[in-house]
Design a protein around this motif. Structure first.
Motif, mmCIF file in Angstrom:
data_model
loop_
_atom_site.group_PDB
_atom_site.id
_atom_site.type_symbol
_atom_site.label_atom_id
_atom_site.label_comp_id
_atom_site.label_asym_id
_atom_site.label_seq_id
_atom_site.Cartn_x
_atom_site.Cartn_y
_atom_site.Cartn_z
ATOM 1 N N ARG A 117 0.828 -1.213 0.000
ATOM 2 C CA ARG A 117 0.000 0.000 0.000
ATOM 3 C C ARG A 117 0.859 1.259 0.000
ATOM 4 N NH1 ARG A 117 -1.117 3.116 4.046
ATOM 5 N NH2 ARG A 117 -0.685 1.569 5.683
ATOM 6 N N GLU A 118 1.857 1.288 0.864
ATOM 7 C CA GLU A 118 2.693 2.484 0.966
ATOM 8 C C GLU A 118 3.487 2.738 -0.312
ATOM 9 O OE1 GLU A 118 3.012 4.924 3.000
ATOM 10 O OE2 GLU A 118 1.578 4.225 4.496
ATOM 11 N N PHE A 119 3.992 1.679 -0.930
ATOM 12 C CA PHE A 119 4.726 1.871 -2.175
ATOM 13 C C PHE A 119 3.793 2.411 -3.264
ATOM 14 C CE2 PHE A 119 6.517 0.438 -6.265
ATOM 15 C CZ PHE A 119 7.749 1.065 -6.190
ATOM 16 N N GLY A 120 2.592 1.881 -3.316
ATOM 17 C CA GLY A 120 1.625 2.377 -4.299
ATOM 18 C C GLY A 120 1.262 3.831 -4.074
ATOM 19 N N GLU A 121 1.053 4.214 -2.818
ATOM 20 C CA GLU A 121 0.662 5.588 -2.503
ATOM 21 C C GLU A 121 1.792 6.585 -2.695
ATOM 22 O OE1 GLU A 121 -2.635 4.292 0.930
ATOM 23 O OE2 GLU A 121 -0.901 5.516 1.454
ATOM 24 N N GLU A 122 3.003 6.197 -2.235
ATOM 25 C CA GLU A 122 4.128 7.132 -2.237
ATOM 26 C C GLU A 122 4.832 7.233 -3.590
ATOM 27 O OE1 GLU A 122 4.967 8.959 0.263
ATOM 28 O OE2 GLU A 122 4.071 8.061 2.045
ATOM 29 N N ALA A 123 5.019 6.080 -4.251
ATOM 30 C CA ALA A 123 5.850 6.052 -5.454
ATOM 31 C C ALA A 123 5.078 5.933 -6.760
ATOM 32 C CB ALA A 123 6.849 4.896 -5.363
ATOM 33 N N LEU A 124 3.784 5.591 -6.667
ATOM 34 C CA LEU A 124 2.990 5.402 -7.890
ATOM 35 C C LEU A 124 1.738 6.276 -7.912
ATOM 36 C CD1 LEU A 124 3.208 1.496 -8.026
ATOM 37 C CD2 LEU A 124 4.664 3.127 -9.237
ATOM 38 N N ASN A 125 1.531 7.047 -6.822
ATOM 39 C CA ASN A 125 0.380 7.944 -6.718
ATOM 40 C C ASN A 125 -0.937 7.205 -6.924
ATOM 41 O OD1 ASN A 125 -0.755 10.467 -6.213
ATOM 42 N ND2 ASN A 125 -0.708 11.105 -8.362
ATOM 43 N N SER A 126 -1.038 6.041 -6.316
ATOM 44 C CA SER A 126 -2.204 5.186 -6.522
ATOM 45 C C SER A 126 -3.511 5.813 -6.052
ATOM 46 C CB SER A 126 -1.997 3.845 -5.805
ATOM 47 O OG SER A 126 -1.840 4.042 -4.405
ATOM 48 N N LEU A 127 -3.439 6.696 -5.060
ATOM 49 C CA LEU A 127 -4.670 7.299 -4.528
ATOM 50 C C LEU A 127 -5.369 8.196 -5.544
ATOM 51 C CD1 LEU A 127 -3.487 8.260 -0.914
ATOM 52 C CD2 LEU A 127 -4.867 6.286 -1.607
ATOM 53 N N GLN A 128 -4.616 8.685 -6.531
ATOM 54 C CA GLN A 128 -5.195 9.600 -7.518
ATOM 55 C C GLN A 128 -5.536 8.922 -8.845
ATOM 56 O OE1 GLN A 128 -5.963 12.695 -6.548
ATOM 57 N NE2 GLN A 128 -5.107 12.121 -4.543
ATOM 58 N N LYS A 129 -5.372 7.608 -8.903
ATOM 59 C CA LYS A 129 -5.646 6.886 -10.145
ATOM 60 C C LYS A 129 -7.152 6.672 -10.344
ATOM 61 C CE LYS A 129 -1.231 6.179 -11.031
ATOM 62 N NZ LYS A 129 -0.536 6.884 -12.127
ATOM 63 N N SER A 130 -7.537 6.532 -11.598
ATOM 64 C CA SER A 130 -8.935 6.217 -11.912
ATOM 65 C C SER A 130 -9.204 4.765 -11.523
ATOM 66 C CB SER A 130 -9.184 6.389 -13.407
ATOM 67 O OG SER A 130 -8.454 5.424 -14.158
ATOM 68 N N PRO A 131 -10.470 4.385 -11.363
ATOM 69 C CA PRO A 131 -10.775 2.991 -11.004
ATOM 70 C C PRO A 131 -10.164 1.984 -11.980
ATOM 71 C CG PRO A 131 -12.717 4.359 -10.709
ATOM 72 C CD PRO A 131 -11.687 5.223 -11.368
ATOM 73 N N GLU A 132 -10.177 2.316 -13.268
ATOM 74 C CA GLU A 132 -9.615 1.404 -14.272
ATOM 75 C C GLU A 132 -8.106 1.286 -14.102
ATOM 76 O OE1 GLU A 132 -11.469 4.052 -14.957
ATOM 77 O OE2 GLU A 132 -13.408 3.081 -15.441
ATOM 78 N N ASP A 133 -7.443 2.423 -13.888
ATOM 79 C CA ASP A 133 -5.991 2.407 -13.719
ATOM 80 C C ASP A 133 -5.593 1.692 -12.432
ATOM 81 O OD1 ASP A 133 -5.605 3.759 -16.071
ATOM 82 O OD2 ASP A 133 -5.423 5.744 -15.141
ATOM 83 N N LYS A 134 -6.424 1.818 -11.406
ATOM 84 C CA LYS A 134 -6.129 1.151 -10.139
ATOM 85 C C LYS A 134 -6.142 -0.364 -10.292
ATOM 86 C CE LYS A 134 -7.578 4.678 -6.790
ATOM 87 N NZ LYS A 134 -8.509 5.011 -5.696
ATOM 88 N N VAL A 135 -7.068 -0.868 -11.093
ATOM 89 C CA VAL A 135 -7.145 -2.315 -11.328
ATOM 90 C C VAL A 135 -5.876 -2.805 -12.005
ATOM 91 C CG1 VAL A 135 -8.344 -4.137 -12.602
ATOM 92 C CG2 VAL A 135 -9.663 -2.365 -11.421
ATOM 93 N N GLU A 136 -5.427 -2.086 -13.030
ATOM 94 C CA GLU A 136 -4.216 -2.463 -13.753
ATOM 95 C C GLU A 136 -2.988 -2.333 -12.849
ATOM 96 O OE1 GLU A 136 -2.264 -3.968 -17.063
ATOM 97 O OE2 GLU A 136 -4.415 -3.740 -16.663
ATOM 98 N N LEU A 137 -2.973 -1.271 -12.058
ATOM 99 C CA LEU A 137 -1.856 -1.042 -11.144
ATOM 100 C C LEU A 137 -1.759 -2.162 -10.118
ATOM 101 C CD1 LEU A 137 0.354 1.035 -10.320
ATOM 102 C CD2 LEU A 137 -1.327 2.040 -8.769
ATOM 103 N N GLU A 138 -2.886 -2.590 -9.626
ATOM 104 C CA GLU A 138 -2.919 -3.649 -8.620
ATOM 105 C C GLU A 138 -2.351 -4.959 -9.173
ATOM 106 O OE1 GLU A 138 -3.271 -5.756 -5.244
ATOM 107 O OE2 GLU A 138 -3.511 -3.584 -5.445
ATOM 108 N N LYS A 139 -2.590 -5.241 -10.439
ATOM 109 C CA LYS A 139 -2.061 -6.464 -11.059
ATOM 110 C C LYS A 139 -0.536 -6.458 -11.027
ATOM 111 C CE LYS A 139 -5.907 -7.237 -14.302
ATOM 112 N NZ LYS A 139 -6.290 -7.289 -15.757
ATOM 113 N N HIS A 140 0.049 -5.331 -11.419
ATOM 114 C CA HIS A 140 1.510 -5.240 -11.463
ATOM 115 C C HIS A 140 2.106 -5.215 -10.054
ATOM 116 C CE1 HIS A 140 1.502 -4.797 -15.764
ATOM 117 N NE2 HIS A 140 0.762 -3.700 -15.727
ATOM 118 N N ALA A 160 5.151 12.159 -0.706
ATOM 119 C CA ALA A 160 6.367 12.293 -1.516
ATOM 120 C C ALA A 160 6.308 13.539 -2.379
ATOM 121 C CB ALA A 160 6.538 11.062 -2.405
ATOM 122 N N GLY A 161 7.437 14.267 -2.417
ATOM 123 C CA GLY A 161 7.521 15.429 -3.290
ATOM 124 C C GLY A 161 8.044 15.039 -4.654
ATOM 125 N N VAL A 162 9.024 14.133 -4.674
ATOM 126 C CA VAL A 162 9.652 13.645 -5.900
ATOM 127 C C VAL A 162 9.902 12.156 -5.722
ATOM 128 C CG1 VAL A 162 11.622 13.868 -7.480
ATOM 129 C CG2 VAL A 162 10.812 15.869 -6.218
#
Length: 355
Positions: free
Chosen positions: A235-258, A312-314
């Motif tokens: 969860r933390e890697f997704g939130e901090e390094a991939l900005n998962s909280l701001q992804k669309s529902p479709e993108d979140k599904v794809e992101l979760e697979k990877h 994360a800023g960068v």
């Protein structure tokens, strides 16, 4: 929470509430020089931790002593509060210091009563079960039992010059998880790049620049109540390094697979236990479990474009070497990964150590 439940138990000391023997297991996990114990070796720093890095990180607290460094810095993060000065020789609680007069400080953001924070210790109805699993809140330390004195947990490493909780939400241990995501540095043809001096392949890891202090760090975060460490890491890697909280529902599904593929592969526990953190106080401290997930071919991370989010800023891939200056004890964790992977760390092989 299986990974948090492995701390050994011990009998309580007479006259001390839910207490255990005072531990003197301070480990050198900071950028400041400190003495080695049990081994005859020079001072340690981010660039020279060779003398004790061979110790198994999960058990390194057994008979190994270290001293607070970042936990003694002033002003306290996010404030103008100055800690009472604590000489190196008086950090250990075993050293009698009748004139010790620490500053009391708990940040307003903590006193406001957010869901992640405890009430004040004397608040009506608040009866924390220290050294136990307290409902969904894990109050056990990864390093064993800690002393509870006058109703307050006592930092197991020693004095910090500040009481209260500072910026930390929980009295006692505040549990975090640090996912260390690595890959080999490669050239345009996909070949690994070796360091010109050591000849060892260069490892890279995903680093974030923290918004709160501007330091580079591992993209980790706090363990939510009732959450398993494995879930926190992902969860933390997704939130901090991939900005998962701001992804669309479709993108979140794809992101979760990877993410599932990345966090399901071979990994190893780099470190678990107390952290010399600038937010630590006499009554609240950071503990972490750092785990390395290595993308050997780099293909998995090719499908996970980095994008800074949450705290994360960068975010970017960073070449690993002894020159890294990272937040808290993160440089030491990264060094352990290079040793495990046989990757480049330092051009200087360092002094030999003798048991």
């Amino acid at each position: 929470m299986p990974l948090l439940g492995g701390a050994p138990r011990a009998a309580a000391l007479p006259g001390v509430s839910r207490a255990a023997a005072v531990f003197s297991f301070t480990v050198v996990l900071s950028a400041q020089p400190a003495r080695c114990a049990l081994q005859r070796c020079p001072s340690l720093s981010n660039s020279s931790a060779n003398c004790w890095s061979h110790l198994h990180p999960v058990n390194m607290f057994n008979n190994v002593k270290f001293y607070h460094s970042k936990a003694l810095t002033s002003p306290y993060p996010g404030s103008h509060v100055e800690r009472s000065q604590v000489p190196e020789g008086k950090v250990d609680w075993l050293i009698v210091w009748k004139d010790y007069n620490p500053v009391e400080y708990t940040a307003k953001s903590v006193l406001a009563g957010p869901s992640w924070a405890d009430p004040q210790i004397n608040d009506k109805g608040f009866s924390p079960k220290f050294n136990e699993r307290d409902g969904e809140v894990e109050r056990r330390s990864l390093n064993g039992l800690y002393v509870v004195e006058n109703g307050r947990p006592r930092n197991p490493v020693g004095r910090t010059g500040l009481t209260g909780r500072g910026l930390l939400g929980r009295w006692g241990p505040n549990h975090a998880a640090d996912p260390i995501i690595t890959r080999w540095k490669r050239d345009g043809s996909g070949n690994k790049i070796a360091h010109p001096v050591t000849g060892k392949d260069i490892l890279q890891f995903v680093a974030i620049k923290r918004r709160d202090c501007g330091e580079w760090a591992i993209p980790g975060g706090m363990v939510d109540p009732g959450e398993k460490i494995s879930a926190t890491l992902k969860r933390e890697f997704g939130e901090e390094a991939l900005n998962s909280l701001q992804k669309s529902p479709e993108d979140k599904v794809e992101l979760e697979k990877h993410l599932h593929k990345l966090f399901s592969q071979e990994h190893f526990e780099v470190y678990r236990g107390y952290v010399d953190d600038p937010r630590n106080t006499d009554n609240a401290w950071m503990e972490t479990e750092a785990v390395n997930y290595h993308d050997e071919t780099g293909e998995t991370m090719d499908n996970l474009p980095l994008e800074a989010g949450d705290d994360a800023g960068v975010v970017k891939w960073v070449d690993i070497s002894e020159k890294l200056k990272l937040y808290a004890s993160h440089s030491y964790f990264i060094k352990l990964v290079t040793e495990k992977r046989g990757a480049h760390w330092s051009e200087d092989p360092g002094p030999e150590c003798h048991e």
